[in-house]
Design an enzyme around this catalytic site. Structure first.
Site, short mmCIF file in Angstrom:
data_model
loop_
_atom_site.label_atom_id
_atom_site.label_comp_id
_atom_site.label_asym_id
_atom_site.label_seq_id
_atom_site.Cartn_x
_atom_site.Cartn_y
_atom_site.Cartn_z
N HIS A 120 0.80 -1.23 0.00
CA HIS A 120 0.00 0.00 0.00
C HIS A 120 0.83 1.28 0.00
O HIS A 120 0.28 2.38 0.05
CB HIS A 120 -0.94 -0.03 1.22
CG HIS A 120 -2.17 0.75 1.04
ND1 HIS A 120 -2.46 1.89 1.76
CD2 HIS A 120 -3.22 0.57 0.20
CE1 HIS A 120 -3.63 2.37 1.39
NE2 HIS A 120 -4.11 1.60 0.44
N LYS A 122 2.99 4.51 -1.15
CA LYS A 122 2.84 5.47 -2.24
C LYS A 122 4.01 6.44 -2.14
O LYS A 122 3.90 7.51 -1.55
CB LYS A 122 1.51 6.22 -2.12
CG LYS A 122 0.30 5.30 -2.17
CD LYS A 122 -0.89 5.99 -1.51
CE LYS A 122 -2.05 5.06 -1.38
NZ LYS A 122 -2.02 4.26 -0.17
N ASP A 127 16.71 10.03 -7.91
CA ASP A 127 18.17 10.13 -7.80
C ASP A 127 18.70 9.90 -6.39
O ASP A 127 19.71 10.47 -5.99
CB ASP A 127 18.67 11.48 -8.33
CG ASP A 127 18.47 11.63 -9.82
OD1 ASP A 127 18.39 10.59 -10.52
OD2 ASP A 127 18.41 12.77 -10.30
#
Length: 181
Positions: A120, A122, A127
């Site tokens: 779940h 996000k 870089d």
């Protein structure tokens, strides 16, 4: 100056074709887009700009990914030679509209969970120095309709734990360790 930015959604509809074209061919003359949407400074365009700033790597840990504009930005980075790795949820990667197959077909490395619970997270790491995280699923619904938030920071204190979590999950979801029975 280190990046510290907060984005809120829903985002006004906007055209990001100029951003994608400039990233694909820096310095090339801009081509007008025939769509009726305005080119505007919105939460979506700011998110895309931050993603397109990647020069070496983009690590994505995304629960649900169906936004074609964000998928185009990720594909563009891959074509430019940026190492892109994506971890996603197995149950959501096959849903209608998911961009995961498109990204995998383009040659982007994709790994998924094999558990009953959801992957779940996000977040994205640009870089290994910029963290993009928040409640936003990378879906058109979330971008255009939902109350969502994204925090973007360049601060090693915050980036390092997310980078460690990404590497841990990346290894855990290595296909060579999947069990099928």
């Amino acid at each position: 100056r280190p990046v510290r930015e907060v984005l809120f959604f829903p985002s006004r509809p906007c055209c990001i074709e100029a951003l994608l074209a400039e990233a694909a061919e820096p310095g090339a003359p801009g081509r007008p887009c025939p769509c009726p949407l305005p080119s505007a400074d919105t939460s979506l365009s700011r998110l895309v700009r931050r993603l397109l700033s990647a020069r070496r790597s983009l690590d994505l840990c995304i629960f649900s990914f169906s936004c074609p504009q964000l998928a185009r930005a990720v594909q563009l980075l891959h074509r430019r030679g940026v190492r892109v790795r994506l971890v996603t949820d197995a149950q959501y990667m096959g849903l209608h509209g998911s961009q995961i197959g498109r990204l995998r077909h383009a040659g982007i490395q994709v790994r998924h969970d094999q558990h009953s619970g959801y992957m779940h997270h996000k977040f994205a790491i640009v870089d290994q120095r910029m963290l993009i995280t928040g409640s936003l699923n990378w879906t058109t619904q979330a971008i255009q309709s939902n109350r969502e938030n994204v925090l973007i920071v360049e601060d090693a204190t915050y980036v390092k734990p997310f980078l460690d979590e990404f590497e841990r999950i990346w290894e855990e979801y290595n296909p060579s360790s999947y069990s099928f029975f």
